[in-house]
Design an enzyme around this catalytic site. Sequence first.
Site, mmCIF file in Angstrom:
data_model
loop_
_atom_site.group_PDB
_atom_site.id
_atom_site.type_symbol
_atom_site.label_atom_id
_atom_site.label_comp_id
_atom_site.label_asym_id
_atom_site.label_seq_id
_atom_site.Cartn_x
_atom_site.Cartn_y
_atom_site.Cartn_z
ATOM 1 N N ASP A 11 61.990 65.348 7.693
ATOM 2 C CA ASP A 11 61.505 66.406 8.639
ATOM 3 C C ASP A 11 60.553 67.299 6.944
ATOM 4 O O ASP A 11 59.685 68.017 7.686
ATOM 5 C CB ASP A 11 61.496 66.722 9.521
ATOM 6 C CG ASP A 11 61.588 66.450 10.823
ATOM 7 O OD1 ASP A 11 60.286 65.484 10.781
ATOM 8 O OD2 ASP A 11 62.477 66.425 11.411
ATOM 9 N N GLU A 34 63.358 57.783 10.798
ATOM 10 C CA GLU A 34 63.214 57.973 11.854
ATOM 11 C C GLU A 34 64.026 56.722 12.549
ATOM 12 O O GLU A 34 64.636 56.555 13.188
ATOM 13 C CB GLU A 34 62.221 58.559 11.840
ATOM 14 C CG GLU A 34 62.612 59.883 13.289
ATOM 15 C CD GLU A 34 61.837 60.667 14.250
ATOM 16 O OE1 GLU A 34 61.035 61.053 13.532
ATOM 17 O OE2 GLU A 34 61.929 60.904 14.706
HETATM 18 N N1 LIG Z 1 64.958 70.814 18.986
HETATM 19 C C1 LIG Z 1 64.529 70.703 17.756
HETATM 20 N N2 LIG Z 1 64.535 72.251 16.664
HETATM 21 C C2 LIG Z 1 64.183 71.570 16.063
HETATM 22 N N3 LIG Z 1 63.574 70.424 15.374
HETATM 23 C C3 LIG Z 1 63.404 69.739 16.387
HETATM 24 C C4 LIG Z 1 63.933 69.425 17.877
HETATM 25 N N4 LIG Z 1 64.075 68.363 18.171
HETATM 26 C C5 LIG Z 1 63.160 67.267 17.550
HETATM 27 N N5 LIG Z 1 62.822 68.270 16.161
HETATM 28 C C6 LIG Z 1 61.926 67.831 14.567
HETATM 29 O O1 LIG Z 1 60.605 68.531 14.751
HETATM 30 C C7 LIG Z 1 60.032 67.405 14.025
HETATM 31 C C8 LIG Z 1 58.834 68.612 13.778
HETATM 32 O O2 LIG Z 1 58.865 69.734 14.061
HETATM 33 P P1 LIG Z 1 57.100 70.536 14.005
HETATM 34 O O3 LIG Z 1 57.601 71.369 13.102
HETATM 35 O O4 LIG Z 1 56.370 69.609 13.778
HETATM 36 O O5 LIG Z 1 57.786 70.846 15.984
HETATM 37 S S1 LIG Z 1 56.581 70.807 16.399
HETATM 38 O O6 LIG Z 1 56.222 69.738 16.876
HETATM 39 O O7 LIG Z 1 55.415 71.471 15.696
HETATM 40 O O8 LIG Z 1 56.412 72.105 17.164
HETATM 41 C C9 LIG Z 1 60.213 66.712 15.243
HETATM 42 O O9 LIG Z 1 60.013 65.663 13.688
HETATM 43 P P2 LIG Z 1 59.355 64.025 14.974
HETATM 44 O O10 LIG Z 1 60.461 63.879 16.153
HETATM 45 O O11 LIG Z 1 59.067 63.436 13.310
HETATM 46 O O12 LIG Z 1 58.255 64.303 15.605
HETATM 47 C C10 LIG Z 1 61.809 66.257 14.894
HETATM 48 O O13 LIG Z 1 61.848 65.743 13.871
HETATM 49 MG MG LIG Z 2 59.721 64.288 12.230
HETATM 50 MG MG LIG Z 3 61.215 61.569 16.307
HETATM 51 MG MG LIG Z 4 58.901 61.248 14.126
#
Ligand SMILES: Nc1ncnc2c1ncn2[C@@H]1O[C@H](COP(=O)(O)OS(=O)(=O)O)[C@@H](OP(=O)(O)O)[C@H]1O
Ligand SMILES: [Mg+2]
Ligand SMILES: [Mg+2]
Ligand SMILES: [Mg+2]
Length: 398
Positions: free
Chosen positions: A335, A120
């Site tokens: 993800d 990432e």
């Molecule tokens: N707008 C939007 N819509 C959908 N998904 C998004 C969005 N923005 C980010 N991400 C991605 O969501 C990853 C985290 O997913 P989660 O299922 O853990 O979301 S949450 O934190 O439980 O809400 C998160 O992963 P990380 O960036 O590694 O934290 C993102 O890849």
């Molecule tokens: Mg992620």
């Molecule tokens: Mg991230």
């Molecule tokens: Mg991440």
Amino acid sequence: MVTINCLRGVPKITYTSTPKITISKPVVSLFSKRASPLVAIVAAASFSSMSYDTELAAAKKAASLAARLCQKVQKALLQSDVQSKSDKSPVTVADYGSQALVSFVLERELPSESFSLVAEEDSGDLRKESGQETLQRITKLVNDTIANDGSFSVPTLTAADVLGAIDCGKSDGGSHGRHWVLDPIDGTKGFVRGDQYAIALALLDEGKVVLGVLACPNLPLASIGGDSRHSSDDEVGCLFFAKVGAGTYMQSLDGSSPIKVHVSTTENPEEASFFESFEAAHSSHDLSSSIANKLGVKAPPVRIDSQAKYGALSRGDGAIYLRFPHKGYREKIWDHAAGCIVVTEAGGVATDAAGNPLDFSKGRYLDLDTGIIVTNQKLMPSLLKAVRESLDEATSSL
Ligand SMILES: Nc1ncnc2c1ncn2[C@@H]1O[C@H](COP(=O)(O)OS(=O)(=O)O)[C@@H](OP(=O)(O)O)[C@H]1O
Ligand SMILES: [Mg+2]
Ligand SMILES: [Mg+2]
Ligand SMILES: [Mg+2]
């Protein structure tokens, strides 16, 4: 200076772990478009008979070490450690440090492999003047974690080494050859909040996920399913791992003996609880609520961050995972790759909203119909029906 070179040609470094057996790689052409169905079947069987033991051991070591770095940062997290990326999503010294460490460990543990990593983070912001202080902190974190582990005999990594290790993750992936897929911290928002997050590492071979490791430092070893009670005394820190054809196992991050896990076998949606994103911005809670109502699910949703959802599902904590990002969002392979094999090897099924299997062979993004749904084989047909009806209703009400 220690060159961490994803393209190999690395200077020989004294290495104190046990020597590894080299495993032969599959024949690249087996999955080419021109391969006959019989060849494809033989090739699929050969994936499941291939051991990938060396790779799995390296992945477990890399994710565990990265988890140690993350735990240290999460304990002492200051607001100044959290930065915003160009897409406004958060990134911390631990995301970068974890990516550098995993890259470093894979490179050292698998010296005979050609090494491609789809990850990432990139080092763009750290190379700017404004990123220098953060880079120094990451470099110290990575060096401290390697030194505390004690199994690598390497000179101290310089800031340039760390930048190089992070940028090993720029590979485009795809359907040929082997590619490691890494989310150094999945659920960064959860990590910053002090909640759930995961270090998610998978290996693609000819476009298929063949192994996956999920380190979930804050996930209780006991069930977090709908009606389970948990307290702050619960032991936390789970490491899930799966190899194609070999099932899914869980052990504590402290290194207990692995136990084989299996998804819930319930056929009754009334008994099934479901997982969804903690952040409403990441997945439509309204849509999952409509789907759950149609199915007859009684329990309220369990909302946790990250691929810890896949881990929890793989051991039967709940029976369903629903993910419906808002319009225009493109899912990234890091993800879902590790989570997907962890849950499917435990007997689950993961598809897009139309019931198609997830395809990790198209590069850095998943090419899919809206949404990702995961459950056991028995519940999938009724879940797909409920998803279709809810999506139709949502479209007709626009
Ligand atoms: N707008 C939007 N819509 C959908 N998904 C998004 C969005 N923005 C980010 N991400 C991605 O969501 C990853 C985290 O997913 P989660 O299922 O853990 O979301 S949450 O934190 O439980 O809400 C998160 O992963 P990380 O960036 O590694 O934290 C993102 O890849
Ligand atoms: Mg992620
Ligand atoms: Mg991230
Ligand atoms: Mg991440």
